[in-house]
Design a protein around this motif. Structure first.
Motif, PDB file in Angstrom:
ATOM      1  N   TYR A 439       0.852  -1.194   0.000  1.00 17.33           N
ATOM      2  CA  TYR A 439       0.000   0.000   0.000  1.00 17.33           C
ATOM      3  C   TYR A 439       0.883   1.238   0.000  1.00 17.33           C
ATOM      4  O   TYR A 439       1.871   1.267   0.708  1.00 17.33           O
ATOM      5  N   PRO A 440       0.611   2.280  -0.724  1.00 14.88           N
ATOM      6  CA  PRO A 440      -0.450   2.390  -1.721  1.00 14.88           C
ATOM      7  C   PRO A 440       0.118   2.153  -3.115  1.00 14.88           C
ATOM      8  O   PRO A 440       1.017   2.857  -3.564  1.00 14.88           O
ATOM      9  N   THR A 441      -0.373   1.140  -3.807  1.00 18.41           N
ATOM     10  CA  THR A 441       0.021   0.892  -5.199  1.00 18.41           C
ATOM     11  C   THR A 441      -1.240   0.682  -6.030  1.00 18.41           C
ATOM     12  O   THR A 441      -2.261   0.227  -5.513  1.00 18.41           O
ATOM     13  N   MET A 442      -1.109   0.981  -7.304  1.00 16.01           N
ATOM     14  CA  MET A 442      -2.250   0.808  -8.212  1.00 16.01           C
ATOM     15  C   MET A 442      -2.639  -0.676  -8.301  1.00 16.01           C
ATOM     16  O   MET A 442      -3.788  -1.023  -8.536  1.00 16.01           O
ATOM     17  N   THR A 443      -1.626  -1.546  -8.144  1.00 17.64           N
ATOM     18  CA  THR A 443      -1.862  -2.991  -8.278  1.00 17.64           C
ATOM     19  C   THR A 443      -2.929  -3.482  -7.309  1.00 17.64           C
ATOM     20  O   THR A 443      -3.554  -4.515  -7.531  1.00 17.64           O
ATOM     21  N   GLU A 444      -3.153  -2.727  -6.231  1.00 19.86           N
ATOM     22  CA  GLU A 444      -4.176  -3.123  -5.262  1.00 19.86           C
ATOM     23  C   GLU A 444      -5.559  -3.271  -5.873  1.00 19.86           C
ATOM     24  O   GLU A 444      -6.420  -3.957  -5.306  1.00 19.86           O
ATOM     25  N   ILE A 445      -5.794  -2.635  -7.023  1.00 19.95           N
ATOM     26  CA  ILE A 445      -7.147  -2.737  -7.594  1.00 19.95           C
ATOM     27  C   ILE A 445      -7.514  -4.194  -7.891  1.00 19.95           C
ATOM     28  O   ILE A 445      -8.679  -4.556  -7.811  1.00 19.95           O
ATOM     29  N   GLY A 446      -6.486  -5.017  -8.211  1.00 15.78           N
ATOM     30  CA  GLY A 446      -6.747  -6.429  -8.482  1.00 15.78           C
ATOM     31  C   GLY A 446      -7.274  -7.118  -7.239  1.00 15.78           C
ATOM     32  O   GLY A 446      -8.268  -7.841  -7.259  1.00 15.78           O
ATOM     33  N   LYS A 447      -6.600  -6.864  -6.157  1.00 18.84           N
ATOM     34  CA  LYS A 447      -6.978  -7.454  -4.875  1.00 18.84           C
ATOM     35  C   LYS A 447      -8.394  -7.020  -4.479  1.00 18.84           C
ATOM     36  O   LYS A 447      -9.190  -7.812  -4.006  1.00 18.84           O
ATOM     37  N   ARG A 448      -8.694  -5.749  -4.693  1.00 18.30           N
ATOM     38  CA  ARG A 448     -10.024  -5.246  -4.327  1.00 18.30           C
ATOM     39  C   ARG A 448     -11.097  -5.930  -5.170  1.00 18.30           C
ATOM     40  O   ARG A 448     -12.161  -6.278  -4.671  1.00 18.30           O
ATOM     41  N   ALA A 449     -10.816  -6.140  -6.436  1.00 23.88           N
ATOM     42  CA  ALA A 449     -11.792  -6.811  -7.302  1.00 23.88           C
ATOM     43  C   ALA A 449     -12.050  -8.221  -6.793  1.00 23.88           C
ATOM     44  O   ALA A 449     -13.185  -8.701  -6.775  1.00 23.88           O
ATOM     45  N   VAL A 450     -10.980  -8.870  -6.315  1.00 29.46           N
ATOM     46  CA  VAL A 450     -11.112 -10.239  -5.838  1.00 29.46           C
ATOM     47  C   VAL A 450     -11.920 -10.296  -4.546  1.00 29.46           C
ATOM     48  O   VAL A 450     -12.771 -11.167  -4.359  1.00 29.46           O
ATOM     49  N   ILE A 451     -11.677  -9.339  -3.677  1.00 29.86           N
ATOM     50  CA  ILE A 451     -12.451  -9.312  -2.436  1.00 29.86           C
ATOM     51  C   ILE A 451     -13.937  -9.158  -2.766  1.00 29.86           C
ATOM     52  O   ILE A 451     -14.798  -9.765  -2.138  1.00 29.86           O
ATOM     53  N   ALA A 452     -14.200  -8.404  -3.819  1.00 28.12           N
ATOM     54  CA  ALA A 452     -15.588  -8.204  -4.231  1.00 28.12           C
ATOM     55  C   ALA A 452     -16.259  -9.534  -4.595  1.00 28.12           C
ATOM     56  O   ALA A 452     -17.460  -9.698  -4.428  1.00 28.12           O
ATOM     57  N   TYR A 453     -15.452 -10.491  -5.070  1.00 26.13           N
ATOM     58  CA  TYR A 453     -16.000 -11.805  -5.432  1.00 26.13           C
ATOM     59  C   TYR A 453     -16.524 -12.521  -4.187  1.00 26.13           C
ATOM     60  O   TYR A 453     -17.569 -13.145  -4.197  1.00 26.13           O
ATOM     61  N   LYS A 460     -21.381  -2.554  -3.549  1.00 26.92           N
ATOM     62  CA  LYS A 460     -22.225  -1.367  -3.370  1.00 26.92           C
ATOM     63  C   LYS A 460     -21.336  -0.157  -3.041  1.00 26.92           C
ATOM     64  O   LYS A 460     -20.455  -0.232  -2.192  1.00 26.92           O
ATOM     65  N   PRO A 461     -21.583   0.977  -3.721  1.00 20.09           N
ATOM     66  CA  PRO A 461     -20.723   2.160  -3.552  1.00 20.09           C
ATOM     67  C   PRO A 461     -20.575   2.597  -2.101  1.00 20.09           C
ATOM     68  O   PRO A 461     -19.484   2.931  -1.652  1.00 20.09           O
ATOM     69  N   PHE A 462     -21.679   2.517  -1.322  1.00 16.98           N
ATOM     70  CA  PHE A 462     -21.605   2.979   0.058  1.00 16.98           C
ATOM     71  C   PHE A 462     -20.628   2.108   0.860  1.00 16.98           C
ATOM     72  O   PHE A 462     -19.769   2.596   1.593  1.00 16.98           O
ATOM     73  N   VAL A 463     -20.750   0.790   0.650  1.00 14.03           N
ATOM     74  CA  VAL A 463     -19.886  -0.135   1.387  1.00 14.03           C
ATOM     75  C   VAL A 463     -18.425   0.073   0.975  1.00 14.03           C
ATOM     76  O   VAL A 463     -17.517   0.042   1.802  1.00 14.03           O
ATOM     77  N   ARG A 464     -18.210   0.349  -0.315  1.00 11.61           N
ATOM     78  CA  ARG A 464     -16.840   0.605  -0.785  1.00 11.61           C
ATOM     79  C   ARG A 464     -16.228   1.805  -0.074  1.00 11.61           C
ATOM     80  O   ARG A 464     -15.080   1.793   0.326  1.00 11.61           O
ATOM     81  N   ALA A 465     -17.059   2.833   0.100  1.00 14.46           N
ATOM     82  CA  ALA A 465     -16.566   4.044   0.756  1.00 14.46           C
ATOM     83  C   ALA A 465     -16.176   3.731   2.197  1.00 14.46           C
ATOM     84  O   ALA A 465     -15.133   4.180   2.690  1.00 14.46           O
ATOM     85  N   VAL A 466     -16.983   2.908   2.871  1.00  7.99           N
ATOM     86  CA  VAL A 466     -16.680   2.557   4.264  1.00  7.99           C
ATOM     87  C   VAL A 466     -15.372   1.754   4.321  1.00  7.99           C
ATOM     88  O   VAL A 466     -14.504   1.995   5.163  1.00  7.99           O
ATOM     89  N   ILE A 467     -15.230   0.820   3.389  1.00 10.20           N
ATOM     90  CA  ILE A 467     -14.003  -0.009   3.365  1.00 10.20           C
ATOM     91  C   ILE A 467     -12.775   0.881   3.219  1.00 10.20           C
ATOM     92  O   ILE A 467     -11.774   0.716   3.924  1.00 10.20           O
ATOM     93  N   ARG A 468     -12.874   1.836   2.310  1.00 13.93           N
ATOM     94  CA  ARG A 468     -11.727   2.723   2.091  1.00 13.93           C
ATOM     95  C   ARG A 468     -11.377   3.471   3.354  1.00 13.93           C
ATOM     96  O   ARG A 468     -10.217   3.617   3.732  1.00 13.93           O
ATOM     97  N   LEU A 469     -12.424   3.922   4.047  1.00 13.98           N
ATOM     98  CA  LEU A 469     -12.205   4.681   5.274  1.00 13.98           C
ATOM     99  C   LEU A 469     -11.517   3.799   6.312  1.00 13.98           C
ATOM    100  O   LEU A 469     -10.526   4.181   6.937  1.00 13.98           O
ATOM    101  N   LEU A 470     -12.027   2.577   6.472  1.00 15.01           N
ATOM    102  CA  LEU A 470     -11.458   1.656   7.467  1.00 15.01           C
ATOM    103  C   LEU A 470      -9.990   1.350   7.149  1.00 15.01           C
ATOM    104  O   LEU A 470      -9.155   1.292   8.037  1.00 15.01           O
ATOM    105  N   ARG A 471      -9.696   1.179   5.856  1.00 10.49           N
ATOM    106  CA  ARG A 471      -8.318   0.864   5.466  1.00 10.49           C
ATOM    107  C   ARG A 471      -7.390   2.009   5.833  1.00 10.49           C
ATOM    108  O   ARG A 471      -6.275   1.826   6.274  1.00 10.49           O
ATOM    109  N   ARG A 472      -7.901   3.211   5.618  1.00 13.07           N
ATOM    110  CA  ARG A 472      -7.053   4.365   5.923  1.00 13.07           C
ATOM    111  C   ARG A 472      -6.798   4.486   7.420  1.00 13.07           C
ATOM    112  O   ARG A 472      -5.732   4.870   7.865  1.00 13.07           O
ATOM    113  N   LEU A 473      -7.818   4.067   8.176  1.00 13.12           N
ATOM    114  CA  LEU A 473      -7.653   4.144   9.637  1.00 13.12           C
ATOM    115  C   LEU A 473      -6.735   3.029  10.142  1.00 13.12           C
ATOM    116  O   LEU A 473      -6.393   2.967  11.304  1.00 13.12           O
TER     117      LEU A 473
END
Ligand SMILES: Cc1cc2nc3c(=O)[nH]c(=O)nc-3n(C[C@H](O)[C@H](O)[C@H](O)COP(=O)(O)OP(=O)(O)OC[C@H]3O[C@@H](n4cnc5c(N)ncnc54)[C@H](O)[C@@H]3O)c2cc1C
Length: 474
Positions: A439-453, A460-473
């Motif tokens: 973190y933080p690398t662009m390659t993380e988008i792959g991992k995020r897509a997989v978690i979505a599976y 859901k956009p709202f849940v994505r926003a919460v995840i991002r917030l939690l990761r930053r914390l």
């Protein structure tokens, strides 16, 4: 009187494909003859990958200067000295050329003949005063720009990839026929260096790639001021003063387009003229020399690889072909080309990179597949770099097997490497799940897509926003 040579392998063409075979064979101490009629290094070094990427790099720097204000850095409109840009392109070629030179290959033990090769019968080639009877022949003669049959074209001085990089003056208005990778990469590079650019394409731009991904890149190119006319045909070409005039049938009706130079980028044709394929008993298809899955021609003694074999036309595909024929010729191990593992990249900005099956191909082959997506805009590094345009698309089959991946966005060409490894090894989302992306690398988008599976809620956009917030914390 010709001199007779009887090596194990005779390679025709000193481009990416031929040089890889020659170097590989020489490394194992196998006698090899290499015949090249033009410049060592072929298209990639002299008229393709290398000069085009050097020009794209110059354009990217100009673009970065224009965009610097977004970062609070003020530089104004960049001054472009195109002669210096040309010198930069030349110097990049010159820096790489020794690796592909006659001197280097001779030192490796390869007998290099600088001449045109021609089959005189099924087992014999003649070139430059030599008669060569080899145990195996490898045709690696490459391809060149297709010249479409448009009335008037032959009477003007058009550009192809073989002449484009000789220009020392930037065309005021560059017209390009063909919106494939070559046409669009060159369109953006010239546009960023200050040219007006119009691209005319008979079908869909970048038609070989997923429209969901290409749309993102095309929007950007159009946003930068490039005109791309799709489903449009050039009906005729004529000289107009110092420049050129095209009569076109576009979606909006008939149009006359004047430009200062015309680049042909409407596809490639295999270079086989004068090679004596008939004498060798070798057939051709509409795309290139006819080969089977192990890249053998109808003449069991002869292989055809790289662009000449009419498959995916990339330098890394040519290198892959070389490794396959070496495996067969040197070790007698069976080798079959697997096109699904060859990555495809278009070096526009944003780049488009893909490996494996596209969504359409996967649906045709397997019926039901799952599509995972993750946007660059949800990636923290992309935000920091202001490179939030783009997405990853992962095509998943049964039991989480990864069938294909497509990425459009900044750095996509580098990112696809990891996915190439995964696809080549037939791996699944489970394998990817074990890897940790820094973190933080662009390659993380792959991992995020997989978690979505695994967690459909995260789509859901709202849940994505919460995840991002939690990761930053943390
Ligand atoms: C503008 C442009 C940009 C590109 N960018 C990329 C990129 O970024 N990445 C990528 O992977 N690919 C790229 N490519 C494609 C890449 O250049 C080709 O796929 C690659 O060069 C094919 O290698 P090859 O060895 O098959 O053919 P070539 O490199 O064309 O080599 C063939 C050689 O055979 C010689 N030859 C032909 N006939 C004879 C004969 N009868 N006797 C003796 N010699 C002969 C020719 O002179 C030539 O040197 C690009 C292509 C173009 C045009």
């Amino acid at each position: 009187m010709t001199q007779l040579l009887q090596p194990d392998i005779c390679v025709i063409g000193g481009g990416s494909a031929g040089l890889s075979v020659a170097a590989g064979a020489a490394a194992f101490g196998v006698p090899v003859v290499l015949i090249e009629r033009g410049r060592m290094g072929g298209d990639c070094l002299n008229y393709g990958c290398v000069p085009s990427k050097a020009l794209i790099a110059a354009g990217r720097h100009a673009h970065a200067v224009r965009k610097a204000a977004e970062f609070g850095v003020f530089a104004g409109e960049p001054a472009i000295d195109f002669e210096r840009v040309h010198a930069h392109v030349r110097s990049v070629i010159d820096a790489i050329a020794p690796n592909d030179s006659v001197e280097r290959f001779t030192a490796l033990g390869v007998k290099v003949i600088e001449a045109e090769a021609r089959f005189v019968d099924r087992d014999t080639i003649e070139a430059g005063g030599f008669t060569i009877r080899a145990r195996r022949f490898v045709i690696a003669t490459g391809s060149s720009a297709m010249v479409p049959s448009i009335p008037g074209l032959v009477s003007i001085d058009y550009l192809t990839n073989e002449t484009l990089f000789d220009l020392t003056r930037l065309p005021d208005h560059l017209l390009i026929i063909g919106a494939g990778p070559v046409g669009l990469e060159m369109a953006q590079a010239h546009s960023r260096l200050g040219a007006k650019v119009t691209v005319i394409e008979a079908a869909r731009a970048l038609a070989k790639e997923d429209a969901e991904l290409t749309r993102v890149a095309l929007d950007r190119l159009r946003g930068e001021g490039i005109t791309i006319l799709e489903n449009s045909r050039v009906l005729s070409v004529e000289k107009a003063g110092q420049g050129v005039r095209l009569q076109c049938e576009t979606q909006e009706g008939a149009r006359t387009i004047d430009g200062s130079a015309l680049l042909l980028a409407a596809g490639r044709k295999a270079d086989t003229a004068g090679l004596g394929l008939d004498a060798a008993g070798i057939a051709e298809t509409t795309t290139g020399i006819a080969v089977d899955a192990s890249l053998r021609t109808g003449n069991r003694r002869v292989y055809a690889i790289g662009d000449a074999s009419g498959g995916l036309q990339f330098t890394h595909a040519a290198n892959y072909h070389a490794s396959l024929v070496l495996r067969e010729i040197l070790f007698r191990l069976p080798a079959r080309e697997n096109r699904d593992i060859i990555p495809r990249v278009t070096f526009t900005d944003p780049e488009i990179a893909a490996v494996g099956l596209s969504e359409e191909e996967a649906r045709k082959r397997y019926g039901h597949v799952e599509i995972l997506r993750w946007p660059f805009a949800e990636n923290d590094r992309a935000q920091a770099e202001r490179a939030t345009t783009g997405l990853i698309k992962v095509i998943v089959g049964r039991r989480g097997r990864i069938l294909g991946v497509g990425i459009v966005g900044s750095g996509a060409a580098e990112m696809i490497n990891m996915w190439s490894l995964i696809i080549a090894n037939g791996q699944s989302l489970r394998h990817l799940g074990r890897a940790i992306a820094p973190y933080p690398t662009m390659t993380e988008i792959g991992k995020r897509a997989v978690i979505a599976y695994y967690t459909p809620l995260t789509r859901k956009p709202f849940v994505r926003a919460v995840i991002r917030l939690l990761r930053r914390l943390g």
